[in-house]
Write a protein that holds these residues in place. Structure first.
Motif, mmCIF file in Angstrom:
data_model
loop_
_atom_site.group_PDB
_atom_site.id
_atom_site.type_symbol
_atom_site.label_atom_id
_atom_site.label_comp_id
_atom_site.label_asym_id
_atom_site.label_seq_id
_atom_site.Cartn_x
_atom_site.Cartn_y
_atom_site.Cartn_z
ATOM 1 N N LEU A 118 0.817 -1.601 0.358
ATOM 2 C CA LEU A 118 -0.198 -0.337 -0.007
ATOM 3 C C LEU A 118 0.934 1.332 0.020
ATOM 4 O O LEU A 118 2.548 0.824 -0.427
ATOM 5 C CB LEU A 118 -0.746 -0.463 0.950
ATOM 6 N N ASP A 155 4.237 -1.345 13.461
ATOM 7 C CA ASP A 155 4.445 -1.634 12.749
ATOM 8 C C ASP A 155 5.413 -1.537 11.738
ATOM 9 O O ASP A 155 6.212 -2.373 11.383
ATOM 10 C CB ASP A 155 3.533 -1.502 10.775
ATOM 11 N N GLN A 156 6.260 -0.550 12.476
ATOM 12 C CA GLN A 156 7.267 -0.348 11.957
ATOM 13 C C GLN A 156 8.408 -0.179 13.790
ATOM 14 O O GLN A 156 9.488 1.156 13.485
ATOM 15 C CB GLN A 156 7.458 1.238 11.503
ATOM 16 N N ARG A 194 0.472 3.274 16.699
ATOM 17 C CA ARG A 194 1.337 2.537 15.490
ATOM 18 C C ARG A 194 2.709 1.634 15.796
ATOM 19 O O ARG A 194 3.477 2.314 16.689
ATOM 20 C CB ARG A 194 1.333 3.536 14.217
ATOM 21 N N PRO A 254 -3.329 -0.685 8.883
ATOM 22 C CA PRO A 254 -3.163 -0.647 8.187
ATOM 23 C C PRO A 254 -3.095 -1.855 7.217
ATOM 24 O O PRO A 254 -3.410 -2.367 6.355
ATOM 25 C CB PRO A 254 -1.551 -0.089 7.752
ATOM 26 N N HIS A 255 -2.901 -3.631 8.016
ATOM 27 C CA HIS A 255 -2.989 -4.273 7.429
ATOM 28 C C HIS A 255 -4.668 -4.911 7.622
ATOM 29 O O HIS A 255 -4.404 -6.045 6.688
ATOM 30 C CB HIS A 255 -1.761 -5.664 8.656
ATOM 31 N N GLN A 312 -0.781 -6.815 14.177
ATOM 32 C CA GLN A 312 0.527 -7.622 14.326
ATOM 33 C C GLN A 312 1.483 -7.857 14.796
ATOM 34 O O GLN A 312 2.319 -8.140 14.459
ATOM 35 C CB GLN A 312 0.662 -7.857 12.317
ATOM 36 N N PHE A 313 2.121 -7.866 15.831
ATOM 37 C CA PHE A 313 2.426 -8.231 17.427
ATOM 38 C C PHE A 313 1.881 -9.041 18.088
ATOM 39 O O PHE A 313 0.918 -9.437 18.170
ATOM 40 C CB PHE A 313 3.116 -7.091 17.842
ATOM 41 N N ARG A 314 2.553 -9.783 19.196
ATOM 42 C CA ARG A 314 2.524 -10.274 19.860
ATOM 43 C C ARG A 314 2.069 -10.555 20.660
ATOM 44 O O ARG A 314 2.738 -9.303 20.805
ATOM 45 C CB ARG A 314 3.668 -11.934 20.245
ATOM 46 N N ARG A 337 -4.404 -12.260 12.955
ATOM 47 C CA ARG A 337 -3.452 -13.192 13.177
ATOM 48 C C ARG A 337 -4.287 -13.959 13.814
ATOM 49 O O ARG A 337 -5.681 -13.715 14.465
ATOM 50 C CB ARG A 337 -2.572 -12.957 12.953
ATOM 51 N N ASP A 365 7.451 -9.466 12.184
ATOM 52 C CA ASP A 365 8.078 -7.608 12.574
ATOM 53 C C ASP A 365 8.735 -7.481 14.192
ATOM 54 O O ASP A 365 9.655 -6.316 14.510
ATOM 55 C CB ASP A 365 6.721 -7.077 13.702
ATOM 56 N N HIS A 379 2.426 0.112 4.294
ATOM 57 C CA HIS A 379 2.512 -0.834 5.899
ATOM 58 C C HIS A 379 3.616 -1.786 5.527
ATOM 59 O O HIS A 379 3.818 -2.265 4.620
ATOM 60 C CB HIS A 379 1.497 -1.853 6.688
ATOM 61 N N PRO A 380 4.454 -2.439 6.530
ATOM 62 C CA PRO A 380 5.676 -4.110 5.802
ATOM 63 C C PRO A 380 5.151 -5.131 6.358
ATOM 64 O O PRO A 380 3.474 -5.394 6.837
ATOM 65 C CB PRO A 380 6.919 -3.712 6.918
ATOM 66 N N PRO A 400 10.901 -3.599 9.706
ATOM 67 C CA PRO A 400 11.956 -3.321 9.135
ATOM 68 C C PRO A 400 13.202 -3.194 10.474
ATOM 69 O O PRO A 400 12.381 -3.385 11.503
ATOM 70 C CB PRO A 400 10.809 -2.522 8.160
ATOM 71 N N TYR A 422 -0.849 -14.300 19.301
ATOM 72 C CA TYR A 422 -2.021 -12.789 18.820
ATOM 73 C C TYR A 422 -3.000 -12.705 19.483
ATOM 74 O O TYR A 422 -3.722 -11.751 19.057
ATOM 75 C CB TYR A 422 -1.751 -12.496 17.139
ATOM 76 N N LEU A 469 -1.833 4.381 4.501
ATOM 77 C CA LEU A 469 -1.262 2.605 4.725
ATOM 78 C C LEU A 469 -0.854 1.359 4.792
ATOM 79 O O LEU A 469 -0.235 0.593 4.566
ATOM 80 C CB LEU A 469 -3.092 2.452 3.938
ATOM 81 N N GLU A 528 3.848 -7.500 4.919
ATOM 82 C CA GLU A 528 2.073 -8.565 3.980
ATOM 83 C C GLU A 528 2.383 -9.583 3.760
ATOM 84 O O GLU A 528 3.229 -10.396 2.586
ATOM 85 C CB GLU A 528 1.602 -6.886 2.874
ATOM 86 N N GLY A 540 -7.577 -0.667 8.443
ATOM 87 C CA GLY A 540 -6.679 0.872 7.874
ATOM 88 C C GLY A 540 -7.000 1.511 9.643
ATOM 89 O O GLY A 540 -6.315 0.918 10.067
ATOM 90 N N ASN A 541 -6.807 2.673 9.466
ATOM 91 C CA ASN A 541 -6.602 3.884 10.794
ATOM 92 C C ASN A 541 -7.482 4.002 11.046
ATOM 93 O O ASN A 541 -8.678 5.251 10.068
ATOM 94 C CB ASN A 541 -5.270 4.652 9.966
#
Lengths: 168, 264
Positions: free
Chosen positions: A74, B57-58, B55, B26-27, B91-93, B126, A160, A80-81, A164, B131, A78, A83, B30-31
């Motif tokens: 995306l 995811d990074q 957030r 976002p997976h 998507q995090f444990r 998940r 994760d 995101h890593p 990244p 999860y 949105l 996927e 959405g946000n």
């Protein structure tokens, strides 16, 4: 193709007479093909490499689950890593797998794997923390043949954990 | 969609009050940013309450920045009474200690955390136990006794339509004073077959004082009302007293969030 337009076309062909109707019907089916849910464009990829574990880890006959991911998907807020693409099972050692990479669902390729040492089907429990994982970033992708070696040396880590990565 | 999910749209579905969740997913779904939630709850601050999110995811790249923005939102945006997390969506444990600072912030500021538990029918979420199973939260629950953990959906495995993790939730609520449950979506049609069983387990375990009613709404017009009707009917059928029902529907929320009791 707009779904409302597709429904309207199916109704209007009934009212057209003769040879003209044949032309309309042919055109109608052509439009139906366009209206149908399109297949996701994919490109074939052959993946191979080695799954390894640290010395002392007993891995004979132990299942390794491999998950393939787009590195990124995306755009904008949105974006995101990690996927998910698909998953397969293998074992420690040399492996190979062929799959269809969805070209419009994301970019890049990550190979994540985890070792189910206690064969319970779960990557670690709250009390048993021996299963371990690793992740490899496929370099020079897209490509039809790629290699990814994955070392399983981090216990109880999701993808994760690895990606990244923190900036140097 | 904008009108339906506006403050006015949500209020139209409520008899009393409701929580509005931010979430950065976002997976999957959405946000919904903290700022957008703050704007929405500002339309009716006496009846709409915000839950801030973060957030993740990074995390290796920007965790410090995200934690600072999250704490700032929690403290400085009006009417943020709690925190929303959804590990299966985000998507995090549950057992990943890299994220535990979120629980520390929650405890220091006295903001309860609503955590999505079990599965979701949304694509991309998940389904694996690390999860989805609240058992993986126990270490964090123990490490942060000043943090209130609200186990959202009370372990309802909506993907498989089973009460897969309900007993885990009940067990944690029995053993830890800082654990509560919320039964959102268990009053929906999808859960109709298991709702009586769920209600019975809560009563049998003696944890009605740990159940904070929620519906997972608004979903669609009429959902909030139908969810409540189904839930109340199930409690009545199971022999809950009026005081027990009031406790679940209103008083537990007021007590946990340090708010005045609702007039019913």
């Amino acid at each position: 193709m707009n779904r409302r337009l597709c429904a309207l076309l199916s109704v209007t062909t009934c009212a057209v007479p003769g040879l003209f109707k044949v032309v309309v019907v042919v055109g109608f089916f052509a439009m139906l093909l366009a209206c149908a849910e399109g297949e996701t464009p994919t490109t074939p990829v052959s993946l191979s490499g080695e799954i390894s574990v640290p010395d002392g880890v007993q891995s004979d006959g132990v299942k390794v689950t491999v998950n393939l991911y787009h590195a990124w998907a995306l755009e904008g807020q949105l974006r995101h890593p990690v996927e998910f693409i698909e998953s397969f099972e293998t074992s420690v050692g040399q492996y190979s797998h062929s799959f269809d990479y969805p070209v419009e669902k994301g970019e890049g390729l990550l190979v994540y794997a985890w070792l189910d040492l206690d064969a319970d089907g779960v990557h670690c429990t709250p009390t048993v923390r021996d299963d371990r994982a690793g992740l490899s970033v496929v370099q020079e992708f897209p490509a039809a043949e790629v290699t990814a070696d994955v070392r399983l040396d981090v216990p109880c880590a999701g993808p994760d954990w690895f990606y990244p990565p923190a900036p140097n | 969609m904008d009108r339906w999910l506006s403050g006015e749209g949500i209020l139209a579905q409520l008899d009393s009050a409701g929580g509005v969740f931010a979430l950065y997913s976002p997976h999957t779904t959405g946000n919904a940013s903290n700022e957008s939630v703050a704007e929405l709850v500002a339309t009716a601050p006496a009846r709409l309450f915000g839950f801030a999110s973060i957030r993740v995811d990074q995390w290796n790249v920007d965790s410090r920045e995200q934690l600072e923005a999250f704490e700032d939102a929690l403290v400085n945006l009006d009417n943020m009474i709690g925190i929303k997390l959804a590990h299966a969506h985000q998507q995090f444990r549950f057992d990943d200690p890299r994220y535990y600072e979120i629980y520390d912030i929650a405890g220091r500021h006295g903001k309860p955390i609503y955590l999505h538990t079990a599965t979701s029918p949304n694509p991309g979420t998940r389904t694996e136990p690390p999860y989805t199973s609240p058992a993986y939260l126990e270490q964090a629950i123990r490490l942060y006794p000043d943090t209130i953990f609200i186990l959202g959906h009370a372990g309802w495995d909506s993907y498989r339509r089973k009460l897969t993790y309900v007993d885990v939730c009940i067990d944690l609520a029995q053993r830890y004073p800082n654990v509560y449950m919320e039964p959102g979506a268990l009053g929906a049609k999808r859960a109709a077959e298991v709702l009586p069983d769920f209600i019975g387990r809560i009563k049998k375990a003696g944890v009605a004082h740990k159940l904070i009613y929620g519906s997972d709404g608004p979903q669609f017009p009429g959902y909030v009302g139908s969810h409540l009707e189904a839930f109340v009917a199930a409690m009545q059928a199971a022999g809950y007293t009026v005081d027990e029902m009031r406790m679940i529907l209103a008083d537990n929320f007021s007590r946990v969030f340090n708010m005045p009791e609702f007039e019913l």
